[in-house]
Design a protein around this motif. Structure first.
Motif, PDB file in Angstrom:
ATOM      1  N   GLU A   1      -2.443   6.525  -6.203  1.00 27.58           N
ATOM      2  CA  GLU A   1      -1.326   5.760  -5.458  1.00 27.58           C
ATOM      3  C   GLU A   1      -0.395   5.248  -6.699  1.00 27.58           C
ATOM      4  O   GLU A   1      -0.041   4.860  -7.504  1.00 27.58           O
ATOM      5  CB  GLU A   1      -2.123   5.254  -4.536  1.00 27.58           C
ATOM      6  CG  GLU A   1      -1.883   5.058  -2.669  1.00 27.58           C
ATOM      7  CD  GLU A   1      -2.235   4.426  -2.197  1.00 27.58           C
ATOM      8  OE1 GLU A   1      -2.401   5.473  -0.562  1.00 27.58           O
ATOM      9  OE2 GLU A   1      -3.044   3.702  -1.665  1.00 27.58           O
TER      10      GLU A   1
ATOM     11  N   THR B   1      -5.507  -2.069  -7.620  1.00 31.57           N
ATOM     12  CA  THR B   1      -6.644  -0.992  -7.005  1.00 31.57           C
ATOM     13  C   THR B   1      -8.208  -1.824  -6.423  1.00 31.57           C
ATOM     14  O   THR B   1      -8.671  -1.355  -5.722  1.00 31.57           O
ATOM     15  CB  THR B   1      -6.544  -0.690  -8.038  1.00 31.57           C
ATOM     16  OG1 THR B   1      -7.534  -1.092  -9.157  1.00 31.57           O
ATOM     17  CG2 THR B   1      -6.256   0.430  -8.286  1.00 31.57           C
TER      18      THR B   1
ATOM     19  N   SER C   1       2.501   3.240  -6.057  1.00 38.19           N
ATOM     20  CA  SER C   1       2.230   1.713  -5.866  1.00 38.19           C
ATOM     21  C   SER C   1       3.474   1.057  -6.702  1.00 38.19           C
ATOM     22  O   SER C   1       3.448   1.314  -7.968  1.00 38.19           O
ATOM     23  CB  SER C   1       0.929   1.250  -6.280  1.00 38.19           C
ATOM     24  OG  SER C   1       0.972   0.025  -6.533  1.00 38.19           O
TER      25      SER C   1
ATOM     26  N   GLY D   1       1.589  -1.050  -0.258  1.00 38.44           N
ATOM     27  CA  GLY D   1       0.285  -0.054   0.114  1.00 38.44           C
ATOM     28  C   GLY D   1       0.715   1.251   0.263  1.00 38.44           C
ATOM     29  O   GLY D   1       2.392   1.046  -0.148  1.00 38.44           O
TER      30      GLY D   1
ATOM     31  N   HIS E   1      -4.818  -0.417  -3.510  1.00 37.49           N
ATOM     32  CA  HIS E   1      -3.892   1.118  -3.544  1.00 37.49           C
ATOM     33  C   HIS E   1      -4.955   1.305  -3.902  1.00 37.49           C
ATOM     34  O   HIS E   1      -6.495   1.279  -4.224  1.00 37.49           O
ATOM     35  CB  HIS E   1      -3.144   0.788  -4.464  1.00 37.49           C
ATOM     36  CG  HIS E   1      -1.527   0.262  -4.256  1.00 37.49           C
ATOM     37  ND1 HIS E   1      -0.916   1.389  -3.882  1.00 37.49           N
ATOM     38  CD2 HIS E   1      -1.232  -0.687  -4.399  1.00 37.49           C
ATOM     39  CE1 HIS E   1       0.525   0.348  -3.476  1.00 37.49           C
ATOM     40  NE2 HIS E   1       0.216  -0.839  -3.984  1.00 37.49           N
TER      41      HIS E   1
ATOM     42  N   TYR F   1      -7.397  -3.914  -2.175  1.00 37.67           N
ATOM     43  CA  TYR F   1      -8.109  -2.514  -2.020  1.00 37.67           C
ATOM     44  C   TYR F   1      -9.169  -2.681  -1.276  1.00 37.67           C
ATOM     45  O   TYR F   1      -9.241  -2.196   0.181  1.00 37.67           O
ATOM     46  CB  TYR F   1      -8.183  -1.651  -2.419  1.00 37.67           C
ATOM     47  CG  TYR F   1      -9.042   0.110  -2.140  1.00 37.67           C
ATOM     48  CD1 TYR F   1      -8.084   0.071  -0.680  1.00 37.67           C
ATOM     49  CD2 TYR F   1     -10.156  -0.233  -1.726  1.00 37.67           C
ATOM     50  CE1 TYR F   1      -8.449   1.401  -0.825  1.00 37.67           C
ATOM     51  CE2 TYR F   1     -10.706   1.112  -1.288  1.00 37.67           C
ATOM     52  CZ  TYR F   1      -9.582   2.156  -0.504  1.00 37.67           C
ATOM     53  OH  TYR F   1     -10.164   2.959   0.077  1.00 37.67           O
TER      54      TYR F   1
END
Length: 152
Positions: free
Chosen positions: A131, A84, A45, A41, A127, A88
């Motif tokens: 990011e 992502t 990234s 994280g 992320h 996440y």
């Protein structure tokens, strides 16, 4: 052009992303945490920077119309999507579960004695879009700069 260029680009992009994480965190919070160099994280990234640098380097060395470039593009899309979305939301689920356990203990007076309920689990695994975007831009930059350096 060195045949190791794509590997170097990917590795350098990863290292730069990991080294930048504590710097960015410090600029945002004024707190230095060198452990961010090995953390998941954060900005940028490293997953995104690594696969993007690899893809751009393959495109630069093999051609953007090559089969190998197409393969690395698909690979990169999968990794970036995973960073992502899947990872996440896995982190968000961990946060929610921790909060539910805490609420049950507080509101209902329940005591969870099984050690699994008290395991320290990192809740930020994936992320945010910004990011990932930072990682993509870093990966492109590293691949292009390294290409120029190796081409001289």
């Amino acid at each position: 052009m060195s045949s190791i260029y794509p590997l170097l680009a990917a590795l350098l992009a990863n290292v730069f992303a990991q080294v930048l994480k504590p710097v960015v965190l410090y600029l945002r919070t004024q707190k230095l945490d060198v452990h961010q160099c090995i953390a998941c994280g954060g900005f940028p990234s490293s997953h995104s920077s690594t696969v993007t640098a690899l893809t751009v380097a393959i495109g630069m060395s093999e051609g953007f119309d090559s089969t190998l470039f197409a393969i690395t593009c698909v690979f990169s899309f999968i990794v970036i999507y995973d960073a992502t979305n899947v990872r996440y939301y896995a982190g968000k689920n961990i946060q929610l579960t921790k909060q539910l356990i805490s609420d049950l203990e507080t509101l209902k007076g329940l005591k969870f004695s099984d050690p699994i309920y008290h395991e320290k689990i990192k809740s930020v695994l994936g992320h945010k879009f910004i990011e990932v975007l930072g990682g993509i831009l870093l990966g492109i930059l590293v691949a292009l700069i390294l290409f120029e350096l190796l081409h001289i």
